[in-house]
Scaffold this active site. Sequence first.
Site, short mmCIF file in Angstrom:
data_model
loop_
_atom_site.label_atom_id
_atom_site.label_comp_id
_atom_site.label_asym_id
_atom_site.label_seq_id
_atom_site.Cartn_x
_atom_site.Cartn_y
_atom_site.Cartn_z
CD GLU A 67 -73.46 -33.99 -9.57
OE1 GLU A 67 -72.65 -34.60 -8.84
OE2 GLU A 67 -73.12 -33.45 -10.65
CE LYS A 77 -69.95 -31.77 -3.10
NZ LYS A 77 -68.76 -31.16 -3.74
CD1 TRP A 127 -73.67 -30.18 -8.01
CD2 TRP A 127 -71.76 -29.19 -8.62
NE1 TRP A 127 -73.00 -29.83 -6.86
CE2 TRP A 127 -71.82 -29.22 -7.21
CE3 TRP A 127 -70.65 -28.60 -9.23
CZ2 TRP A 127 -70.82 -28.68 -6.40
CZ3 TRP A 127 -69.65 -28.07 -8.43
CH2 TRP A 127 -69.74 -28.12 -7.03
CG ASP A 166 -67.65 -36.38 -10.33
OD1 ASP A 166 -66.51 -35.92 -10.45
OD2 ASP A 166 -68.62 -35.70 -9.96
CG HIS A 222 -71.53 -37.96 -11.59
ND1 HIS A 222 -71.43 -36.59 -11.46
CD2 HIS A 222 -71.79 -38.18 -12.90
CE1 HIS A 222 -71.61 -36.02 -12.64
NE2 HIS A 222 -71.84 -36.97 -13.52
CG HIS A 261 -72.64 -35.17 -4.53
ND1 HIS A 261 -72.94 -34.39 -5.63
CD2 HIS A 261 -71.29 -35.15 -4.42
CE1 HIS A 261 -71.82 -33.94 -6.16
NE2 HIS A 261 -70.80 -34.40 -5.45
CG ASP A 308 -71.12 -37.63 -7.01
OD1 ASP A 308 -70.63 -38.33 -6.11
OD2 ASP A 308 -70.43 -36.99 -7.82
CG ASP A 353 -65.30 -36.01 -5.69
OD1 ASP A 353 -66.22 -36.62 -6.24
OD2 ASP A 353 -65.37 -34.82 -5.37
CG ASP A 413 -62.28 -36.02 -0.73
OD1 ASP A 413 -63.09 -35.79 -1.65
OD2 ASP A 413 -61.05 -36.04 -0.90
#
Length: 417
Positions: free
Chosen positions: A224, A226, A185, A324, A284, A260, A257, A294, A292
């Site tokens: 990956e 995003k 990534w 993640d 992930h 993402h 993810d 995560d 945000d």
Amino acid sequence: MKEELITKAYEIAKERYAAVGVDVDKAMDTLQNISLSLHCWQADDVAGFESNGSLTGGIQATGNYPGKARNIDEVRQDVLKAASYLPGTHRLNLHEIYGDFQGKFVDRDQVDASYFESWIQWAAENNMKLDFNSTSFSHPKSGNLSLANPDKAIRDFWVEHTIRCRAIAEEMGKRQNDPCIMNVWVHDGSKDITVNRMQYRELLKDSLDRIFATEYKNMKDCIESKVFGIGLESYTVGSNDFYIGYGVNRQKMITLDMGHFHPTESVADKLSSLLLYVPEIMLHVSRPVRWDSDHVTIMNDETLDLCQEIVRCNALDRVHIGLDFFDASINRIGAYVIGARATQKSMLRALLEPIAKLREYEANNQLFERLALLEEAKVLPWNAVWDMFCLKNNVPVGEEYIADIEKYEADVTSKRC
């Protein structure tokens, strides 16, 4: 007495599930063999051991809860502590900046497997296989562009770094006799409008081709995407469209993810499409909240949907599950445990779904019956099965881990300064 109550509740749950055609023992046996890839960076807010600089490159850890791991020994200690509360056997996902550099500065285009020898030995001693990531952020040459940088010298630096990371992953996989999954990534993008979208994507494509030129037997590549990074909101070179195209064309594993994508997108819905065209998928698991991506994973609809879709696609052997998230606002070991156990609970619920009966209803166009059973399945006693699963694995049942993590904080992490 508590063990007797858990056993009694489990036996009742087993009968209840059998009534809708679900073999509870089989579900638990399957879950026993599903390993999560735990992310090392929850322990220290993605700091690593390369320098004391702050994060750059479109990522950010928020919060300043006391007690974060300060060195390699403390990261390892905290990871093992978190894993001790999780049923089953799990993996550890390392970023390149977590090498055992022994206080020596090793630039990223010079790193090799020798700096991860102690990790390989530690993992073997603790029955924990390794996964790996290249690290393109938080470096003087990161800027806004790494593998897509028009400056050939900078681009070559990051190509060499990633080539070396693949060689490290190969050594890890060889030594653990199980493929090491290595994720690529990069944060590359632009804060404001760019008029060179095509140029940067051509450069990224060329860089990836150079990186993947060598074929390995003991590691697996994943790529990956995003939506954006902090400070790079207007354009992301490695978008979802870019990596799906590249992954299908080059037959690389796609990393999805959960944080993402646009908040209204269903990551679960992507599985059945991608599995038709790429060999495997890496997940992930995280929890996006507004900007945000995560937050600590919880057992919400998104996590449940994702796990259900893996099972419904019969893809347990083609989908790998990693975590993640990085939350620096609460107890970090607690964050590990909440997120990992929530993912395992969601997977158990997916394995306990009465899928055979649901598919029978669907095949017969009994759509009322299908929806009714989907709703009733939500309140079947899955929690009794989860308690038994924890009991059999000799890990805390229910909320029992809270007090123990508080004690670890009082005895260990609170003394870090």
